[in-house]
Design a protein around this motif. Structure first.
Motif, PDB file in Angstrom:
ATOM      1  N   MET A  57      39.862  28.690  42.253  1.00 39.30           N
ATOM      2  CA  MET A  57      41.238  28.536  41.792  1.00 39.30           C
ATOM      3  C   MET A  57      41.418  29.154  40.414  1.00 39.30           C
ATOM      4  O   MET A  57      42.360  29.911  40.184  1.00 39.30           O
ATOM      5  CB  MET A  57      41.598  27.054  41.759  1.00 39.30           C
ATOM      6  CG  MET A  57      43.026  26.786  41.423  1.00 39.30           C
ATOM      7  SD  MET A  57      44.094  27.514  42.660  1.00 39.30           S
ATOM      8  CE  MET A  57      45.578  27.671  41.720  1.00 39.30           C
ATOM      9  N   ALA A  58      40.524  28.844  39.495  1.00 41.16           N
ATOM     10  CA  ALA A  58      40.633  29.361  38.130  1.00 41.16           C
ATOM     11  C   ALA A  58      40.576  30.882  38.114  1.00 41.16           C
ATOM     12  O   ALA A  58      41.416  31.540  37.494  1.00 41.16           O
ATOM     13  CB  ALA A  58      39.520  28.779  37.259  1.00 41.16           C
ATOM     14  N   TYR A  59      39.619  31.441  38.810  1.00 40.78           N
ATOM     15  CA  TYR A  59      39.466  32.894  38.797  1.00 40.78           C
ATOM     16  C   TYR A  59      40.629  33.564  39.522  1.00 40.78           C
ATOM     17  O   TYR A  59      41.132  34.597  39.076  1.00 40.78           O
ATOM     18  CB  TYR A  59      38.133  33.306  39.425  1.00 40.78           C
ATOM     19  CG  TYR A  59      37.887  34.784  39.288  1.00 40.78           C
ATOM     20  CD1 TYR A  59      37.545  35.325  38.054  1.00 40.78           C
ATOM     21  CD2 TYR A  59      38.027  35.647  40.366  1.00 40.78           C
ATOM     22  CE1 TYR A  59      37.338  36.689  37.904  1.00 40.78           C
ATOM     23  CE2 TYR A  59      37.824  37.000  40.232  1.00 40.78           C
ATOM     24  CZ  TYR A  59      37.478  37.518  39.003  1.00 40.78           C
ATOM     25  OH  TYR A  59      37.283  38.861  38.859  1.00 40.78           O
ATOM     26  N   GLY A  60      41.082  32.969  40.607  1.00 37.88           N
ATOM     27  CA  GLY A  60      42.207  33.535  41.349  1.00 37.88           C
ATOM     28  C   GLY A  60      43.478  33.577  40.518  1.00 37.88           C
ATOM     29  O   GLY A  60      44.163  34.599  40.467  1.00 37.88           O
ATOM     30  N   VAL A  61      43.799  32.474  39.862  1.00 36.22           N
ATOM     31  CA  VAL A  61      44.998  32.424  39.027  1.00 36.22           C
ATOM     32  C   VAL A  61      44.848  33.372  37.850  1.00 36.22           C
ATOM     33  O   VAL A  61      45.780  34.115  37.506  1.00 36.22           O
ATOM     34  CB  VAL A  61      45.277  30.981  38.542  1.00 36.22           C
ATOM     35  CG1 VAL A  61      46.374  30.958  37.484  1.00 36.22           C
ATOM     36  CG2 VAL A  61      45.649  30.097  39.714  1.00 36.22           C
ATOM     37  N   TRP A  62      43.688  33.386  37.232  1.00 34.88           N
ATOM     38  CA  TRP A  62      43.416  34.252  36.080  1.00 34.88           C
ATOM     39  C   TRP A  62      43.595  35.717  36.458  1.00 34.88           C
ATOM     40  O   TRP A  62      44.300  36.466  35.782  1.00 34.88           O
ATOM     41  CB  TRP A  62      41.999  33.978  35.578  1.00 34.88           C
ATOM     42  CG  TRP A  62      41.562  34.744  34.376  1.00 34.88           C
ATOM     43  CD1 TRP A  62      42.179  34.774  33.159  1.00 34.88           C
ATOM     44  CD2 TRP A  62      40.402  35.566  34.265  1.00 34.88           C
ATOM     45  NE1 TRP A  62      41.451  35.565  32.302  1.00 34.88           N
ATOM     46  CE2 TRP A  62      40.363  36.051  32.951  1.00 34.88           C
ATOM     47  CE3 TRP A  62      39.388  35.914  35.147  1.00 34.88           C
ATOM     48  CZ2 TRP A  62      39.345  36.884  32.489  1.00 34.88           C
ATOM     49  CZ3 TRP A  62      38.374  36.733  34.691  1.00 34.88           C
ATOM     50  CH2 TRP A  62      38.359  37.217  33.379  1.00 34.88           C
ATOM     51  N   ALA A  63      42.999  36.115  37.557  1.00 36.78           N
ATOM     52  CA  ALA A  63      43.074  37.509  37.985  1.00 36.78           C
ATOM     53  C   ALA A  63      44.483  37.886  38.431  1.00 36.78           C
ATOM     54  O   ALA A  63      45.012  38.934  38.035  1.00 36.78           O
ATOM     55  CB  ALA A  63      42.072  37.764  39.107  1.00 36.78           C
ATOM     56  N   ALA A  64      45.110  37.060  39.243  1.00 39.96           N
ATOM     57  CA  ALA A  64      46.447  37.374  39.761  1.00 39.96           C
ATOM     58  C   ALA A  64      47.472  37.432  38.635  1.00 39.96           C
ATOM     59  O   ALA A  64      48.288  38.363  38.577  1.00 39.96           O
ATOM     60  CB  ALA A  64      46.865  36.352  40.811  1.00 39.96           C
ATOM     61  N   ALA A  65      47.440  36.444  37.762  1.00 39.86           N
ATOM     62  CA  ALA A  65      48.394  36.439  36.645  1.00 39.86           C
ATOM     63  C   ALA A  65      48.151  37.641  35.738  1.00 39.86           C
ATOM     64  O   ALA A  65      49.110  38.289  35.301  1.00 39.86           O
ATOM     65  CB  ALA A  65      48.273  35.139  35.853  1.00 39.86           C
ATOM     66  N   GLY A  66      46.891  37.948  35.493  1.00 40.84           N
ATOM     67  CA  GLY A  66      46.573  39.101  34.649  1.00 40.84           C
ATOM     68  C   GLY A  66      47.096  40.396  35.228  1.00 40.84           C
ATOM     69  O   GLY A  66      47.716  41.205  34.535  1.00 40.84           O
ATOM     70  N   VAL A  67      46.871  40.608  36.512  1.00 40.41           N
ATOM     71  CA  VAL A  67      47.346  41.821  37.183  1.00 40.41           C
ATOM     72  C   VAL A  67      48.868  41.909  37.105  1.00 40.41           C
ATOM     73  O   VAL A  67      49.434  42.951  36.748  1.00 40.41           O
ATOM     74  CB  VAL A  67      46.877  41.856  38.656  1.00 40.41           C
ATOM     75  CG1 VAL A  67      47.619  42.925  39.437  1.00 40.41           C
ATOM     76  CG2 VAL A  67      45.383  42.101  38.728  1.00 40.41           C
TER      77      VAL A  67
END
Length: 109
Positions: A57-67
């Motif tokens: 969850m953390a990595y998914g949100v971090w990556a998606a929001a960053g992109v």
């Protein structure tokens, strides 16, 4: 947890935008912001994980929001283009992260 993740996202976006401005690490201030930003991003992400946030969850949100944020900032401030196909890709990334979160919260009987 979420505050740490928001800090990680903000630091990663700042670092990525600074990376572009560093011109291949040939400009000192943007280069220093890049290194410090990525360091803060990973440290903050680690803090969110330490406090109980699930890795996926953390990595998914971090990556998606960053992109998504970097793509929008690129259009607004760097004169980059954003086609409807690219917007669709960002929507799919965000949808994938939502599917991870919603699928993980389903109670199993």
């Amino acid at each position: 947890m979420w505050g740490w993740l928001a800090l990680a996202i903000g630091a990663e976006v700042t670092a990525t935008m600074s990376l572009k401005a560093s011109q291949g690490f040939s400009r000192l201030l943007p280069s220093l912001l890049t290194v410090a930003g990525y360091g803060l991003a990973f440290w903050s992400l680690a803090q969110a994980l330490t406090r109980g946030m699930a890795l996926g969850m953390a990595y998914g949100v971090w990556a998606a929001a960053g992109v998504a944020i970097v793509a929008v900032l690129g259009v607004l401030f760097l004169g980059e283009s954003l086609t409807w196909v690219q917007v669709g890709g960002i929507v799919l990334i965000i949808g994938g992260v939502l599917a991870l979160e919603l699928g993980g919260s389903v109670a199993h009987a």
